[in-house]
Design an enzyme around this catalytic site. Structure first.
Site, PDB file in Angstrom:
ATOM      1  N   LYS A   1      -4.704   6.199   2.224  1.00  0.00           N
ATOM      2  CA  LYS A   1      -4.598   4.749   2.004  1.00  0.00           C
ATOM      3  C   LYS A   1      -5.805   4.005   2.540  1.00  0.00           C
ATOM      4  CE  LYS A   1       0.304   5.446   2.752  1.00  0.00           C
ATOM      5  NZ  LYS A   1       1.391   5.195   3.706  1.00  0.00           N
TER       6      LYS A   1
ATOM      7  N   PRO B   1       0.755  -1.224   0.000  1.00  0.00           N
ATOM      8  CA  PRO B   1       0.000   0.000   0.000  1.00  0.00           C
ATOM      9  C   PRO B   1       0.792   1.284   0.000  1.00  0.00           C
ATOM     10  CG  PRO B   1       0.039  -0.996   2.151  1.00  0.00           C
ATOM     11  CD  PRO B   1       0.996  -1.698   1.298  1.00  0.00           C
ATOM     12  N   GLU B   2       0.852   1.894  -1.099  1.00  0.00           N
ATOM     13  CA  GLU B   2       1.004   3.333  -1.101  1.00  0.00           C
ATOM     14  C   GLU B   2      -0.091   3.782  -2.030  1.00  0.00           C
ATOM     15  OE1 GLU B   2       4.707   5.340  -0.987  1.00  0.00           O
ATOM     16  OE2 GLU B   2       5.812   3.521  -0.560  1.00  0.00           O
TER      17      GLU B   2
ATOM     18  N   ARG C   1       0.820 -10.712   6.076  1.00  0.00           N
ATOM     19  CA  ARG C   1       1.263 -10.329   7.415  1.00  0.00           C
ATOM     20  C   ARG C   1       0.131 -10.115   8.399  1.00  0.00           C
ATOM     21  NH1 ARG C   1       6.009  -6.002   7.254  1.00  0.00           N
ATOM     22  NH2 ARG C   1       5.953  -6.364   9.487  1.00  0.00           N
TER      23      ARG C   1
ATOM     24  N   ARG D   1      12.319   3.221  10.331  1.00  0.00           N
ATOM     25  CA  ARG D   1      12.143   2.742   8.963  1.00  0.00           C
ATOM     26  C   ARG D   1      13.408   3.004   8.160  1.00  0.00           C
ATOM     27  NH1 ARG D   1       6.712   3.410   7.402  1.00  0.00           N
ATOM     28  NH2 ARG D   1       7.244   1.603   6.138  1.00  0.00           N
TER      29      ARG D   1
END
Length: 259
Positions: free
Chosen positions: A58, A2-3, A111, A248
């Site tokens: 998103k 997801p972007e 995930r 990140r």
DNA sequence: GGTCGCCTGGTA
DNA sequence: TACCAGGCGACC
């Protein structure tokens, strides 16, 4: 997955499959999701019709005809898979919407971090979000205001959805590379000229992203810095560096991206 | 602001 | 076996 461009593409597939259709049932197929989405909430959407499907940042909003909203966020690895109710569940199926015409829309998510929430007509279904990157309101001037009170570096600030909605880790790094701005540059100290470059770069990066799955194939060709630690910067040839910001990975060119 | 936890899979 | 992963909310 997801972007923003990937979510947009997935929303389009969801619309084609589910818009205007009525839900037979919603099944929650993973215990982690079931903890956050109780069975009675799932049972409560049976019989509702999906009247409108909207993307905001998103988030994907499924507006039901009774005023409630089903909100889906893919997080890292969520996606839609469209099939038929009589088919076996796809791998990594976490939730499934069975529709009256026999269509099944499955939320797949290796995930299992994707979220599904149900909101009644009164409650706000979304957290505070900044403008969409392609919104005319997303300007260098706006960005100056949004960043004025921030202490830290620009890259983590760009991941804050209240600043701009839809940008993620990959495109934030790519946009900074295009704008020749160091990810460690002070967010609030960015000049108007650099903010202009950054706004343009963010739009360009998102526009160019194909709607498909970016993690399959053509990675090298597509990313200028992301996931290219130690490789040559396509612009100046210096070695791409990887640092950690706010937990990140950030990839950038230490030579042509300046603070 | 930064760090951790959520989950599981893919890859070195 | 260890490390890393596209997100983000809770916590310091």
């Amino acid at each position: 997955m997801p972007e923003l461009p990937e979510v947009e593409e997935a929303t389009g597939r969801l619309r084609s499959a589910a818009l205007g259709k009525t839900i037979v049932r919603l099944r929650i197929l993973h215990p982690a999701l079931a903890r956050r989405f109780p069975a009675r909430a799932a049972a409560a959407v049976a019989g509702a019709t999906i009247q409108r499907i909207e993307r905001r940042g998103k988030h994907q909003l499924l507006h039901l005809d009774d005023g409630r909203t089903l909100v889906v966020h893919f997080r890292m690895t969520g996606d839609w898979e469209v099939g038929r109710v009589e088919e076996p569940e796809p791998r990594f199926a976490r939730a499934a919407l069975d529709l009256t015409d026999g269509t099944r829309v499955t939320l797949t998510d290796p995930r299992a971090l994707a979220t599904l929430t149900l909101h009644d007509a009164q409650s706000a279904p979304l957290p505070a979000l900044g403008p969409e990157a392609n919104d005319p309101a997303f300007t260098a001037e706006y960005l100056g205001q949004a960043l004025a009170a921030r202490r830290g570096a620009i890259k983590p600030a760009l991941l804050d959805q209240r600043v701009v909605a839809g940008l993620g880790n990959i495109y934030a790094a790519e946009a900074l590379w295009r704008a020749r701005i160091s990810p460690r540059a002070s967010a609030r100290a960015l000049s108007l000229e650099r903010r202009r470059r950054l706004v343009r770069a963010i739009r360009d990066v998102l526009d160019r992203a194909p709607g498909g799955r970016y993690w399959i194939g053509e990675r090298e060709a597509r990313w200028k810095v992301y996931d290219r630690e130690g490789k040559a910067c396509p612009r100046c040839g210096a070695r791409i560096r990887r640092i950690t910001q706010a937990g990140r990975s950030t990839y950038y060119c230490p030579r042509c991206q300046r603070s």
